[in-house]
Design an enzyme around this catalytic site. Sequence first.
Site, PDB file in Angstrom:
ATOM      1  N   GLU A 283       0.686  -1.247  -0.262  1.00 12.14           N
ATOM      2  CA  GLU A 283       0.146  -0.102   0.210  1.00 12.14           C
ATOM      3  C   GLU A 283       0.988   1.339   0.167  1.00 12.14           C
ATOM      4  OE1 GLU A 283      -2.576  -0.625   3.450  1.00 12.14           O
ATOM      5  OE2 GLU A 283      -2.993  -2.524   2.651  1.00 12.14           O
ATOM      6  N   GLY A 285       1.850   5.064  -0.719  1.00 10.99           N
ATOM      7  CA  GLY A 285       1.657   6.653  -0.807  1.00 10.99           C
ATOM      8  C   GLY A 285       2.256   6.850  -1.106  1.00 10.99           C
ATOM      9  N   CYS A 354      -2.826  33.860  10.268  1.00 14.58           N
ATOM     10  CA  CYS A 354      -2.381  34.317  11.866  1.00 14.58           C
ATOM     11  C   CYS A 354      -2.035  33.779  12.984  1.00 14.58           C
ATOM     12  CB  CYS A 354      -3.360  35.678  12.033  1.00 14.58           C
ATOM     13  SG  CYS A 354      -3.885  36.848  10.432  1.00 14.58           S
ATOM     14  N   GLU A 355      -1.219  32.584  12.757  1.00 13.07           N
ATOM     15  CA  GLU A 355      -0.372  32.074  13.889  1.00 13.07           C
ATOM     16  C   GLU A 355       0.829  32.205  13.697  1.00 13.07           C
ATOM     17  OE1 GLU A 355      -2.308  27.970  14.339  1.00 13.07           O
ATOM     18  OE2 GLU A 355      -3.714  29.187  13.414  1.00 13.07           O
ATOM     19  N   TYR A 383       0.400  14.193   0.734  1.00  9.30           N
ATOM     20  CA  TYR A 383      -0.034  15.057   1.918  1.00  9.30           C
ATOM     21  C   TYR A 383       0.136  16.434   1.267  1.00  9.30           C
ATOM     22  CZ  TYR A 383       0.482   9.655   3.064  1.00  9.30           C
ATOM     23  OH  TYR A 383       0.505   8.670   3.201  1.00  9.30           O
TER      24      TYR A 383
HETATM   25  N1  LLP Z   1      -1.683   2.005   5.003  1.00  5.59           N
HETATM   26  C1  LLP Z   1      -2.047   3.195   5.950  1.00  5.59           C
HETATM   27  C2  LLP Z   1      -3.666   1.552   6.363  1.00  5.59           C
HETATM   28  C3  LLP Z   1      -1.643   3.805   6.303  1.00  5.59           C
HETATM   29  O1  LLP Z   1      -2.375   4.244   7.154  1.00  5.59           O
HETATM   30  C4  LLP Z   1      -1.203   4.451   5.310  1.00  5.59           C
HETATM   31  C5  LLP Z   1      -0.470   5.504   5.752  1.00  5.59           C
HETATM   32  C6  LLP Z   1      -0.195   3.991   4.014  1.00  5.59           C
HETATM   33  C7  LLP Z   1      -0.559   2.944   3.955  1.00  5.59           C
HETATM   34  C8  LLP Z   1       0.410   4.575   3.495  1.00  5.59           C
HETATM   35  O2  LLP Z   1       1.626   5.309   3.572  1.00  5.59           O
HETATM   36  P1  LLP Z   1       3.106   6.165   2.827  1.00  5.59           P
HETATM   37  O3  LLP Z   1       3.034   4.556   1.998  1.00  5.59           O
HETATM   38  O4  LLP Z   1       2.201   6.611   2.322  1.00  5.59           O
HETATM   39  O5  LLP Z   1       3.730   5.891   4.084  1.00  5.59           O
HETATM   40  N2  LLP Z   1       0.431  13.492   7.247  1.00  5.59           N
HETATM   41  C9  LLP Z   1       1.050  12.008   7.078  1.00  5.59           C
HETATM   42  C10 LLP Z   1       1.564  10.658   6.071  1.00  5.59           C
HETATM   43  C11 LLP Z   1       0.365  10.183   7.352  1.00  5.59           C
HETATM   44  C12 LLP Z   1       0.319   8.733   6.667  1.00  5.59           C
HETATM   45  C13 LLP Z   1      -0.612   7.876   7.149  1.00  5.59           C
HETATM   46  N3  LLP Z   1      -0.804   6.204   6.584  1.00  5.59           N
HETATM   47  C14 LLP Z   1       2.328  13.202   6.307  1.00  5.59           C
HETATM   48  O6  LLP Z   1       2.062  13.782   6.050  1.00  5.59           O
HETATM   49  O7  LLP Z   1       3.347  12.945   7.057  1.00  5.59           O
END
Ligand code: LLP
Length: 438
Positions: A283, A285, A354-355, A383
Amino acid sequence: MNHFDYQDGALHCEQVSLTELAERVGTPLYVYSSATLERHYRVFADALASKPELHSPKGEAPLVAFACKANSNLSVLATLAAQGAGADTVSEGEIRKALKAGIPPEKIVFSGVGKTDAEMAFALQAGIYQLNVESRPELERLARVAAELNRVAPFVIRINPGVGAGGHEKITTGGAKDKFGISAAEALKLYADAAGHPNLAPMGIACHIGSQILDLTPLQEAFGRMRGWVEDLRAGGLSVERLDLGGGLGVPYFNQKEPATVADYAEMAALSVGNLGVRYTFEPGRLIAANAGVLISKVVHVHERADSGQKFLVLDAAMNDLIRPALYDAFHDIRPVARPGNETASYDVVGPVCETGDTFTRGREMPVMQTGDLVAFMSAGAYGAVMGSEYNSRPLAPEVLVRDGDWYIVRPRPSYDEMMAREPMPDWFAAEPKARIA
Ligand code: LLP
């Protein structure tokens, strides 16, 4: 590798000048490269597919389910769908977007600790590949919802492997105290209980230990434990057909050590969990989307404190557009869009919100900038826009997808009228007030 580089003195995305895009679309704006998205997907999927140890008994290569939370723009998802990507989703909205973008239901995984009955029903009716169940009450609700629909729910249990990792404590998910997943002992028991249920089909187990992981050691540790649990389940006479290993592999943000390569990751996976006779799912991202996107912003002005000489580079992008620095102290490389001269200065780079949280970085040594110059926040394709908001009544930044020399506004900036139309007002504010008491 990505497709953002300087050509003729100006930063381009593929063959499109970011200066021209900023003029045509306005700033702040997100720009994504199709070629980079496709390349990242291919490199990851091909590295895994090249490992026979990671093929299913039917000879299928792993399912690469893009974590839509990283970037759920329909055109980004459609770009990946065309490459054969599946989707890891965490809400009905993401499932709907994945389907609309052309990702077939049999490639969609549904994760998350708080799926509602309605979301589970939607997922079952859509016929998705599997639900990743994260707790006992969720499994009980899934059984009930599936029974009401007269369906059999294919699911895997997300185990909390007790190994957490990641670029920040807020994005570490596999630690024993984190909210995600079920402890191994309970998971094994739940799995056995579910095996006899007419509306539940336990297919296997899943884990995801965190995000922006640079070093393979914790992943290897977690994967090794997962192998042991597959073997334990089988030793108990249970069938295990699927293993979902989550995402989490980090990307270069150009301020820290380089992450492990995709080739090393695939090798580690093959060695630690290969040859289990299951269909594997991954998975990713961030790995696919982060370096496929930038946020372009314009310098409003440079404010230099007369007494201290401290310089604030005030941009038209703010924390509502890119919240990662405020939320996770995240580093984003900030490059001038016009090829810079040699002179540099130290800036606190800030937005207009404004912070003080609306500070992208402090004391960053950068090429000298002035009013009207454009900067690119690099590695903002994951993200970034998805975490945007209209805080301070700032319209959501538009998104543009580039393909070779072409580009398209794949999410326009809302006008102020459109923003306000989303907030209908009761008629007691009408110009001709009605009597409130009859
Ligand atoms: N699978 C599950 C169940 C997850 O919770 C996540 C990310 C992924 C896959 C994908 O993970 P990746 O390959 O993208 O690392 N907003 C945060 C990142 C939150 C990630 C949450 N879960 C940031 O901007 O760093």
